[in-house]
Design an enzyme around this catalytic site. Structure first.
Site, PDB file in Angstrom:
ATOM      1  N   LYS A  67      40.512 109.748 -25.944  1.00  0.00           N
ATOM      2  CA  LYS A  67      40.670 109.202 -24.592  1.00  0.00           C
ATOM      3  C   LYS A  67      40.584 107.675 -24.712  1.00  0.00           C
ATOM      4  CE  LYS A  67      39.155 109.941 -19.848  1.00  0.00           C
ATOM      5  NZ  LYS A  67      39.081 108.575 -19.386  1.00  0.00           N
ATOM      6  N   CYS A 116      13.087  84.392  -7.263  1.00  0.00           N
ATOM      7  CA  CYS A 116      12.769  82.976  -7.244  1.00  0.00           C
ATOM      8  C   CYS A 116      12.963  82.527  -5.798  1.00  0.00           C
ATOM      9  CB  CYS A 116      13.715  82.197  -8.156  1.00  0.00           C
ATOM     10  SG  CYS A 116      13.569  80.428  -7.895  1.00  0.00           S
TER      11      CYS A 116
HETATM   12  S1  IVH Z   1      46.099 112.681 -19.755  1.00  0.00           S
HETATM   13  C1  IVH Z   1      46.071 114.467 -15.773  1.00  0.00           C
HETATM   14  N1  IVH Z   1      45.393 111.754 -22.099  1.00  0.00           N
HETATM   15  O1  IVH Z   1      42.207 108.726 -18.666  1.00  0.00           O
HETATM   16  C2  IVH Z   1      45.971 113.914 -17.091  1.00  0.00           C
HETATM   17  N2  IVH Z   1      44.742 110.541 -20.159  1.00  0.00           N
HETATM   18  O2  IVH Z   1      40.591 109.873 -16.377  1.00  0.00           O
HETATM   19  C3  IVH Z   1      46.261 112.505 -17.089  1.00  0.00           C
HETATM   20  N3  IVH Z   1      43.495 108.494 -20.631  1.00  0.00           N
HETATM   21  O3  IVH Z   1      44.304 108.120 -15.951  1.00  0.00           O
HETATM   22  C4  IVH Z   1      46.167 111.782 -18.267  1.00  0.00           C
HETATM   23  N4  IVH Z   1      43.525 108.661 -22.827  1.00  0.00           N
HETATM   24  O4  IVH Z   1      44.560 106.632 -17.960  1.00  0.00           O
HETATM   25  C5  IVH Z   1      45.339 111.581 -20.764  1.00  0.00           C
HETATM   26  N5  IVH Z   1      44.840 111.033 -24.229  1.00  0.00           N
HETATM   27  C6  IVH Z   1      44.810 110.856 -22.926  1.00  0.00           C
HETATM   28  C7  IVH Z   1      44.168 109.745 -22.334  1.00  0.00           C
HETATM   29  C8  IVH Z   1      44.153 109.627 -20.938  1.00  0.00           C
HETATM   30  C9  IVH Z   1      43.130 107.938 -21.794  1.00  0.00           C
HETATM   31  C10 IVH Z   1      43.192 107.963 -19.293  1.00  0.00           C
HETATM   32  C11 IVH Z   1      44.362 107.943 -18.338  1.00  0.00           C
HETATM   33  C12 IVH Z   1      43.926 108.720 -17.152  1.00  0.00           C
HETATM   34  C13 IVH Z   1      42.459 108.722 -17.288  1.00  0.00           C
HETATM   35  C14 IVH Z   1      41.917 109.973 -16.654  1.00  0.00           C
END
Ligand code: IVH
Length: 703
Positions: free
Chosen positions: A126, A440
């Protein structure tokens, strides 16, 4: 790819158009290997020479310039603002999990919903960056849009075009005989730690504001209106999603393979897992290995691999049921506490800060960490000289979380909270009843003033470029800045400022021009910038929205403030106290005379209307809102409330004892959300499951 042969071909070719096309292929190939595979095919010198030749040939033959030429990465004049673009499919977010138990629950749910079918999972890193949607038309890069509110984002095509590992033209890939040439990919724009640190160092030397983490820097860069400036910041791209109407796609793992063949940057660190054990293995593997990556990840994403199964699983609220994120424990490191210093905040709050033996933690070197307050130091029995554990969770500043008692030296010194502030005026430090923090109390404390000005000029407030901590310190200590209003008086001292050390005509004029520009900021940014205790960005928007003018807010009685749904006791009292202080009123009157906007304008509210275009229907009894409260909240953020469910309904919000609307919504396939999800959707809270005014207030405490 034999690059030498291509270069040879180029040298022998006499037709200009063909020469140009070979040169482009050479440069694109070198870029791909360099930025995506970390390999140099030719020397930097030869690369630069070929690039210059391409520029020269194109200048001599302008009719041969195409938008996908590598010379066109930086193009276009600075924009006034970004255009809004709707996403074809909403850009969703992921639900987070923190334990293997929660992943097991996710797995169970998936199996149940798919009625026992075999499921494989595709697991990915992620990336902690900024989500982006990128479109290719006829194999050529055509559009890039930020996530925005998930439905509508900003057109940042020219900025993304400067990213060197983004192919401007993709390779030909055939799927079952069809050429894949019109499609959308989604991914993340991010920055490596090393580039982040270098840029921050440069900014600090220039006395400008630094960024808290690589994600903020990547996001700030994407929002710059001038592609020239963007091209100077080494952003990177990784893609993890593919969508097209041309051909049928069947699996996430296949999409990744296809994107790789297209020449798009995909992560090499993904894996197809046949069962949950393999998912857990992947998570274990990256638990430690993540620290060796040159960029920040904030967890692992687990996705159902088959796209038909994804479709059947669908989504709830803004998250898919077919994917989930797993977040790692905060990152920790052991180091020595060398000293404890006090830092004075903009409201006078005094925070003890640990000075540490520098230690590498989660990609950056940490030498300071927060110790929260005197009670915290006391409870954990933290002493100077101790070996301590520092933690960093996401974007939060690192904190000292515990002491390694077995390593305590005999000479370790208990910390005595001083009675007076560290500034020259030595203001008395007091602790108000019921508060853990010391304050302060000196009305002219320069440390407070520096923080207040820093807050006022910060990106989410008045956003004055070129006014970093060093510059503010200098201008405060020389007496040019006496309060936030005196920023607008600086222009009277232009000639004196030019003569100051580390200044000069250009720097002063740039600063003065960004100060002038800031006069145009919307009301909510001004309210936030005033630095009223407990009034964070969210609360400032709510107040601007409600009162529509600073004068009305200034005259508001506590009862009226309390009648606003999200405004609680502490916030209301703080607003009243702030505007009863004659010194603050004096500053505000000065700001008025300098021509700042005190009224909300039509255009100011657009960024708050994140529910624009969405229709809601309510059914059943909600626990935390009356019907009319829920309706007015939806309307405040630009959404509509309808009385019955139809195909056009985007969300049915379901409370206790729902009526027949629930059945209708199920039949029509409308998104059905409960009260917790509704609260999340309204962005009233971010992490906990329940919403109450208290947690909303606490969230703004450290703003
Ligand atoms: S899948 C519905 N894959 O995490 C799925 N997201 O909290 C959408 N992100 O908005 C995204 N790495 O910006 C996916 N390998 C990955 C990711 C990823 C980072 C981010 C993305 C998304 C957020 C979700």
């Amino acid at each position: 790819m034999d690059i030498d042969k291509l270069i040879q071909q180029y040298n022998q070719e006499t037709d200009i158009s063909k020469k140009i096309s070979i040169l482009r292929e050479v440069i694109n190939t070198c870029d791909y290997y360099y930025y995506t595979k970390d390999e140099s095919l030719i020397s930097d010198r030869l690369y630069d020479q070929l690039f210059l030749e391409l520029i020269k040939l194109e200048q001599e033959n302008p009719h041969l310039i195409t938008p996908d030429s590598p010379t066109q990465r930086v193009s276009g004049e600075p924009l006034k603002e970004f255009a809004n673009v709707s996403h074809k499919k909403p850009m969703l977010s992921l639900s987070n999990t923190y334990t293997f138990e929660e992943i097991k629950d996710f797995h169970k749910r998936v199996l149940e919903l798919l009625e026992g079918e075999e499921v494989q999972f595709f697991v990915e890193l992620k990336f902690d960056g900024v989500a982006i949607s990128i479109h290719y038309l006829n194999s050529v890069y055509s559009l890039a849009v930020t996530r925005g509110n998930g439905y509508v984002g900003d057109d940042v095509t020219l900025n993304v075009k400067t990213i060197r590992n983004l192919p401007l033209k993709v390779n030909d890939v055939y799927i079952e005989g069809t050429l894949l040439k019109d499609f959308e990919v989604r991914g993340e724009v991010f920055m490596n730690f090393s580039d982040f640190e270098r840029i921050n160092e440069e900014k600090a030397t220039l006395g400008e504001k630094t960024y808290a983490n690589p994600r903020n820097l990547a996001s700030g860069t994407l929002k710059l209106l001038d592609p020239q400036q963007v091209s100077k910041r080494p952003l990177r791209l990784v893609v993890y999603y593919l969508d097209t109407e041309n051909v049928k796609l069947s699996r996430q793992s296949q999409c990744i393979e296809i994107m790789k063949k297209l020449g798009l940057p995909v992560s090499p660190h993904s894996r197809l897992c046949k069962d949950l054990n393999e998912v857990f293995e992947f998570i274990h593997y990256w638990e430690h290995k993540r620290f060796t990556l040159p960029f920040q990840i904030d967890g692992i994403v687990i996705k159902v691999d088959r796209l038909d199964q994804q479709e059947r699983l669908g989504m709830i609220a803004r998250s898919p049921r077919w994917a989930i994120a797993y977040k790692y424990e905060p990152e920790k490191a052991e180091t020595i506490l060398k000293d404890i210093k006090l830092q004075v905040g903009r409201t006078g709050i005094v925070t003890p800060v640990a000075e540490l033996e520098p230690v590498f933690l989660a990609g950056t070197t940490v030498s300071r960490a927060t110790l929260h307050n005197a009670d915290y130091i006391e409870q954990l029995d933290i002493r100077i000289g101790d070996t301590v554990i520092v933690e960093k969770a996401g974007e939060v500043i690192p904190k000292v979380s515990s002491v390694v008692l077995s390593k305590r030296p005999t000479w370790a010194v208990k910390f005595q909270f001083p009675d007076v502030c560290g500034c020259d005026l030595k203001g008395k430090l007091v602790r108000y009843p019921g508060e853990v923090a010391y304050f302060c109390t000196h009305p002219e404390c320069p440390s407070q003033l520096v923080r207040r000005i820093e807050h006022f000029v910060s990106r989410n407030a008045m956003d004055i470029e070129g006014m970093g901590e060093k510059i503010i310190n200098q201008l405060v200590s020389l007496g040019y800045l006496k309060n936030i209003a005196s920023i607008y008086e600086l222009k009277r001292f232009r000639n004196e400022l030019i003569e100051l050390e580390r200044w000069g005509e250009k720097k002063v004029d740039n600063l003065l021009s960004s100060i002038e520009k800031s006069k145009n900021r919307p009301l909510h940014r001004l309210i936030f910038g005033l630095g009223i205790r407990f009034i964070g960005e969210g609360a400032a928007k709510i107040l601007a929205n409600h009162f529509k003018s600073l004068d009305r807010l200034m005259n508001a009685k506590k009862e009226e403030l309390l009648s606003i749904y999200e405004i609680g006791e502490k916030m209301a009292q703080s607003v009243v106290d702030f505007f009863s202080n004659p010194k603050e009123i004096d500053i505000i009157e000065k700001l008025r005379n300098f021509g700042l906007f005190f009224e909300e304008r039509e255009t100011d509210t657009i960024e708050n209307k994140f529910l624009a275009g969405l229709t809601f229907v309510l059914t059943g009894e909600l626990q935390r809102f009356t019907r009319s409260e829920a309706k007015s909240l939806i309307e405040r953020y630009g959404g509509k409330v309808a009385s019955s469910v139809s195909k056009k309904t985007n969300y049915l919000v379901v409370g206790e004892n729902p009526g027949t609307k629930l059945q209708n919504a199920k039949e029509l396939g409308v998104n059905i959300i409960d009260e917790d999800k509704f609260i999340k959707l309204l962005k009233l809270e971010k992490s906990s499951n329940s919403f109450d005014k208290k947690s909303f207030e606490d969230k703004t405490l450290f703003d």
